[in-house]
Design a protein around this motif. Structure first.
Motif, PDB file in Angstrom:
ATOM      1  N   SER A   1       0.835  -1.197   0.000  1.00 40.36           N
ATOM      2  CA  SER A   1       0.000   0.000   0.000  1.00 40.36           C
ATOM      3  C   SER A   1       0.870   1.246   0.000  1.00 40.36           C
ATOM      4  O   SER A   1       2.036   1.214   0.415  1.00 40.36           O
ATOM      5  CB  SER A   1      -0.926   0.015   1.223  1.00 40.36           C
ATOM      6  N   VAL A   2       0.305   2.352  -0.466  1.00 38.35           N
ATOM      7  CA  VAL A   2       0.941   3.662  -0.399  1.00 38.35           C
ATOM      8  C   VAL A   2      -0.109   4.661   0.068  1.00 38.35           C
ATOM      9  O   VAL A   2      -1.323   4.415  -0.027  1.00 38.35           O
ATOM     10  CB  VAL A   2       1.526   4.123  -1.755  1.00 38.35           C
ATOM     11  N   ASP A   3       0.337   5.789   0.572  1.00 37.11           N
ATOM     12  CA  ASP A   3      -0.559   6.863   0.981  1.00 37.11           C
ATOM     13  C   ASP A   3      -0.623   7.910  -0.123  1.00 37.11           C
ATOM     14  O   ASP A   3       0.414   8.416  -0.577  1.00 37.11           O
ATOM     15  CB  ASP A   3      -0.067   7.519   2.277  1.00 37.11           C
ATOM     16  N   PHE A   4      -1.831   8.219  -0.569  1.00 38.42           N
ATOM     17  CA  PHE A   4      -2.067   9.345  -1.484  1.00 38.42           C
ATOM     18  C   PHE A   4      -2.360  10.569  -0.624  1.00 38.42           C
ATOM     19  O   PHE A   4      -3.322  10.564   0.154  1.00 38.42           O
ATOM     20  CB  PHE A   4      -3.239   9.059  -2.420  1.00 38.42           C
ATOM     21  N   ILE A   5      -1.561  11.608  -0.772  1.00 41.82           N
ATOM     22  CA  ILE A   5      -1.625  12.765   0.112  1.00 41.82           C
ATOM     23  C   ILE A   5      -1.862  14.023  -0.717  1.00 41.82           C
ATOM     24  O   ILE A   5      -1.361  14.149  -1.846  1.00 41.82           O
ATOM     25  CB  ILE A   5      -0.303  12.903   0.913  1.00 41.82           C
ATOM     26  N   LEU A   6      -2.625  14.947  -0.159  1.00 40.20           N
ATOM     27  CA  LEU A   6      -2.826  16.242  -0.801  1.00 40.20           C
ATOM     28  C   LEU A   6      -1.477  16.912  -1.034  1.00 40.20           C
ATOM     29  O   LEU A   6      -0.618  16.924  -0.157  1.00 40.20           O
ATOM     30  CB  LEU A   6      -3.700  17.123   0.096  1.00 40.20           C
ATOM     31  N   ASN A   7      -1.286  17.450  -2.229  1.00 42.77           N
ATOM     32  CA  ASN A   7      -0.024  18.124  -2.544  1.00 42.77           C
ATOM     33  C   ASN A   7       0.064  19.448  -1.784  1.00 42.77           C
ATOM     34  O   ASN A   7      -0.733  20.361  -2.020  1.00 42.77           O
ATOM     35  CB  ASN A   7       0.077  18.368  -4.052  1.00 42.77           C
ATOM     36  N   ASN A   8       1.018  19.528  -0.851  1.00 43.53           N
ATOM     37  CA  ASN A   8       1.193  20.747  -0.065  1.00 43.53           C
ATOM     38  C   ASN A   8       2.580  21.356  -0.256  1.00 43.53           C
ATOM     39  O   ASN A   8       3.068  22.082   0.599  1.00 43.53           O
ATOM     40  CB  ASN A   8       0.952  20.466   1.421  1.00 43.53           C
ATOM     41  N   SER A   9       3.218  21.053  -1.396  1.00 42.54           N
ATOM     42  CA  SER A   9       4.539  21.621  -1.649  1.00 42.54           C
ATOM     43  C   SER A   9       4.405  23.087  -2.061  1.00 42.54           C
ATOM     44  O   SER A   9       3.311  23.552  -2.408  1.00 42.54           O
ATOM     45  CB  SER A   9       5.238  20.836  -2.771  1.00 42.54           C
ATOM     46  N   PRO A  10       5.498  23.851  -2.055  1.00 40.04           N
ATOM     47  CA  PRO A  10       5.434  25.258  -2.487  1.00 40.04           C
ATOM     48  C   PRO A  10       4.951  25.429  -3.927  1.00 40.04           C
ATOM     49  O   PRO A  10       4.486  26.509  -4.283  1.00 40.04           O
ATOM     50  CB  PRO A  10       6.883  25.737  -2.321  1.00 40.04           C
ATOM     51  N   PHE A  11       5.074  24.376  -4.756  1.00 34.86           N
ATOM     52  CA  PHE A  11       4.641  24.484  -6.152  1.00 34.86           C
ATOM     53  C   PHE A  11       3.243  23.903  -6.361  1.00 34.86           C
ATOM     54  O   PHE A  11       2.826  23.702  -7.506  1.00 34.86           O
ATOM     55  CB  PHE A  11       5.624  23.754  -7.070  1.00 34.86           C
ATOM     56  N   ALA A  12       2.500  23.614  -5.306  1.00 33.89           N
ATOM     57  CA  ALA A  12       1.180  22.992  -5.422  1.00 33.89           C
ATOM     58  C   ALA A  12       0.224  23.897  -6.207  1.00 33.89           C
ATOM     59  O   ALA A  12       0.190  25.114  -6.006  1.00 33.89           O
ATOM     60  CB  ALA A  12       0.603  22.712  -4.044  1.00 33.89           C
ATOM     61  N   GLY A  13      -0.540  23.289  -7.097  1.00 33.83           N
ATOM     62  CA  GLY A  13      -1.546  24.016  -7.849  1.00 33.83           C
ATOM     63  C   GLY A  13      -1.049  24.712  -9.097  1.00 33.83           C
ATOM     64  O   GLY A  13      -1.851  25.268  -9.850  1.00 33.83           O
ATOM     65  N   ARG A  14       0.231  24.658  -9.372  1.00 36.22           N
ATOM     66  CA  ARG A  14       0.757  25.365 -10.542  1.00 36.22           C
ATOM     67  C   ARG A  14       0.526  24.609 -11.845  1.00 36.22           C
ATOM     68  O   ARG A  14       0.407  25.216 -12.905  1.00 36.22           O
ATOM     69  CB  ARG A  14       2.263  25.608 -10.387  1.00 36.22           C
ATOM     70  N   GLU A  15       0.498  23.280 -11.772  1.00 39.35           N
ATOM     71  CA  GLU A  15       0.470  22.483 -12.995  1.00 39.35           C
ATOM     72  C   GLU A  15      -0.768  21.611 -13.127  1.00 39.35           C
ATOM     73  O   GLU A  15      -1.137  21.228 -14.235  1.00 39.35           O
ATOM     74  CB  GLU A  15       1.721  21.596 -13.059  1.00 39.35           C
ATOM     75  N   GLY A  16      -1.410  21.259 -12.016  1.00 41.16           N
ATOM     76  CA  GLY A  16      -2.530  20.329 -12.061  1.00 41.16           C
ATOM     77  C   GLY A  16      -3.871  21.017 -12.230  1.00 41.16           C
ATOM     78  O   GLY A  16      -4.050  22.189 -11.875  1.00 41.16           O
ATOM     79  N   LYS A  17      -4.833  20.254 -12.738  1.00 38.32           N
ATOM     80  CA  LYS A  17      -6.204  20.735 -12.884  1.00 38.32           C
ATOM     81  C   LYS A  17      -7.050  20.335 -11.693  1.00 38.32           C
ATOM     82  O   LYS A  17      -7.937  21.071 -11.272  1.00 38.32           O
ATOM     83  CB  LYS A  17      -6.793  20.165 -14.182  1.00 38.32           C
ATOM     84  N   TYR A  18      -6.782  19.153 -11.140  1.00 33.94           N
ATOM     85  CA  TYR A  18      -7.526  18.651  -9.978  1.00 33.94           C
ATOM     86  C   TYR A  18      -6.532  18.527  -8.828  1.00 33.94           C
ATOM     87  O   TYR A  18      -5.674  17.636  -8.838  1.00 33.94           O
ATOM     88  CB  TYR A  18      -8.157  17.295 -10.293  1.00 33.94           C
TER      89      TYR A  18
END
Length: 618
Positions: free
Chosen positions: A315-332
């Motif tokens: 298993s792996v954990d899917f985590i909300l992207n909270n890096s300084p570059f979050a939201g720059r490239e993704g649509k969702y």
């Protein structure tokens, strides 16, 4: 029309999809002047890129008045769930075995499932035109496999053919080379039993596969077990549960009308007015479709036994992207969007599990292997999703006496004799146990190990380096066994960017002597992002944005020409193998980055000191 339903199963790269290409050509599914791509069944973009089958797919051919429904299946062990769910649609299996490699781990897995369901096998020893082919040896190995899996007398008497997928030939006798696949088609028609469903009984169908159409919505695919179905008929969709009659008031029962009904003809779905028991069909008109649900006549709501697949092991954990570059490239990018996408994947990926955690921004996703999870991540990434994933963890169980159990894998390695020593040396600290060693000739050795699933994390890249890219490595789930104890982790530390900025060639020129870099000049980095692998143990904070100081003095040192080595490419599979417990993979539609969980150096030092105090106390 008479019907035969058959699935083609084999280990990865043993020639299944290429054989289906030739079957379609020789059965007249294509026009004489039609341009057809190689491996036409691998229609998914990821399948074309990687050269492997990921999703099971349906097609059909007509041979001398008999319709043969064919299901092409994946050969990689991580996609075993795709094979398990479609075996309920067929009455026989065509088992492809490489004439040089013989039965491999996935061959054993899918053959065991097929024989347990009572399906009639046909064995095709493929690639007989290889220089190192030994079809007679492989013939004996397949019979030994059948006996090990406790095949019935009828299954042991399965016909053997000798084929070449690329040339499109098949023969029943090695001394009589074939020129076409006629003998294969004739063997399928003669050996695979016709469907046993009674078309006069009430309608029943198990949903085995899902598809989607922009115009029709969700489409259910399965075999009609009994009865007949016409477009416009009213049917009942029963929820999953125990087999047997379902009371009309049970929660989840959905009534509806079949708006469209299709059967398969070559690579296309053909709309029909009616289909009968034994045929594989696709129908539209329902929204709450799930694999394992049952369609029935409203007057006879009897549920069929559901589809059971083996449980996931990592298993792996899917985590909300909270890096300084979050939201720059993704649509969702929100946690709700990622969560909804993961639960939507469960509708068609029966071997996957999704579990919420204490944090609303984290979901644990369990699958069959790193490739199984990696394909999901890559698919979501291409759809515009942005998220982070943790290091894979094995799924533990508790034994009868309360002991801790972990999954073990059967690891099969084909390697040149000169690399055998380094392979065994690397697998020793990973708590592996050699089961078998064979020397089939041609300077190659086959090694079989029993190894904890944890021991395989990070080994594939080491293996390819140690064998200069010439070795083959395959593994499959074997069993749950006692906890093997702690395993050695990554021996080298990483280089971590100490500030946000743009990568400068001058800075990399000074660092590459002590590290293998992951970034190239011009890329954007942030504090806490992993930019390279250090040559020594222990992490190091570095400034990859450092510029050359400008002055009006010219010296030989300041005018040196900087020659940079190309950075190591970071893929999802490599990242899952490489990262440690305190690291994450940032996945966006445009980039895959490695980072520390704690981005600031001061926070990482605090956690390190706290962990050391806990270790000393214990």
């Amino acid at each position: 029309m008479k019907i035969r339903n058959i699935a083609i199963i084999a280990h990865v790269d043993h020639g299944k999809t290429t054989l289906v290409d030739q079957m379609l050509r020789q059965a007249g599914a294509f026009r004489a002047n039609q341009h057809v791509e190689e491996r036409v069944m691998d229609s998914n973009p990821l399948e074309k890129e990687r050269g492997i089958t990921i999703l099971a797919k349906n097609t059909s051919v007509v041979w001398h008045g008999t319709k043969i429904n064919i299901v092409d299946t994946p050969g990689h062990a991580d996609f075993g769930g795709e094979v398990e769910r479609i075996l309920r649609m067929v009455d026989g299996v065509l088992i492809l075995v490489d004439a040089a490699e013989g039965p491999m781990p996935q061959t054993r897995f899918v053959t065991r499932k097929a024989l347990a369901l009572g399906l009639q096998p046909i064995v095709a020893i493929n690639k007989i035109d290889r220089q190192d082919a030994e079809p007679l040896r492989v013939h004996d190995e397949v019979l030994s496999l059948f006996m090990d899996l406790e095949a019935t007398e009828a299954q042991l008497n399965a016909p053997f053919l000798y084929t070449s997928s690329r040339a499109g030939t098949a023969t029943l006798e090695l001394d009589q080379p074939g020129t076409t696949l006629d003998s294969l088609f004739d063997t399928i028609v003669a050996t695979v039993p016709a469907p046993t469903g009674d078309p006069e009984k009430p309608f029943q169908m198990l949903v085995s596969t899902l598809d989607f159409s922009t115009f029709l919505g969700r489409i259910a695919i399965g075999r009609i077990e009994q009865g007949r179905l016409s477009a416009g008929d009213s049917v009942v969709l029963l929820p999953m549960g125990e087999a047997g009659m379902v009371p009309p008031e049970e929660m989840g029962v959905e009534r509806g009308r079949v708006t469209k009904l299709y059967t398969f003809d070559g690579l296309h779905r053909v709309e029909v007015k009616e289909a009968a028991a034994g045929d594989i069909v696709a129908l539209a008109g329902f929204e709450t479709l799930e694999i394992g649900k049952t369609f029935t006549s409203p007057d006879f709501p009897a549920r069929l036994a559901g589809i059971a697949v083996e449980e996931p092991t990592i298993s792996v954990d899917f985590i909300l992207n909270n890096s300084p570059f979050a939201g720059r490239e993704g649509k969702y990018v929100t946690s709700r969007q990622v969560r909804d996408r993961l639960y939507k994947e469960l509708e068609r990926n029966v071997a996957l599990r999704v579990e919420p955690t204490d944090s609303p921004d984290t979901h644990t996703v369990a699958g069959r292997g790193e490739l199984h999870l990696g394909i999901l991540m890559e698919t979501m990434r291409r759809e515009g999703y942005e998220f982070q994933v943790s290091r894979p963890k094995v799924i533990l169980r508790e034994g009868v006496d309360g002991e801790r159990l972990e999954p073990y894998e059967e690891l099969t390695i084909d390697v040149a004799e000169q690399y055998m020593g380094v392979v065994m040396e690397k697998l020793g600290p990973r708590r592996s146990e050699m089961i078998e060693m064979r020397n089939p000739g041609m300077g190659m050795v086959r090694l079989t190990f029993k190894i904890p699933a944890r021991g395989l994390f990070g080994y594939r890249s080491e293996f390819m380096t140690d064998t200069r890219g010439t070795g083959l490595i395959h593994h499959r789930f074997l069993e749950y066994g006692p906890w093997a104890g702690p395993l050695a982790g990554r021996k080298r530390g990483v280089m971590i960017a100490d500030r946000e900025g743009t990568v400068i060639a001058f800075a990399l020129g000074n660092l590459q002597e002590r590290a293998q870099m992951f970034v190239a000049p011009g890329e954007q980095v942030y504090e806490g992002m992993i930019v390279g692998e250090s040559a020594r143990a222990g992490d190091m904070d570095v400034n990859v944005s450092k510029e050359k100081k400008l002055s009006n003095m010219r010296t030989t040192n300041t005018d040196d020409h900087i020659l940079l080595e190309p950075p190591r490419p970071i893929t999802l599979e490599y990242g899952l193998e490489y990262i440690d417990e305190d690291e994450l993979i940032e996945v966006t539609p445009e980039n895959i980055r490695l980072r520390k969980r704690s981005l600031q150096a001061t926070e990482r030092k605090k956690f390190t000191r706290a962990a050391n105090r806990v270790a000393d106390a214990s």
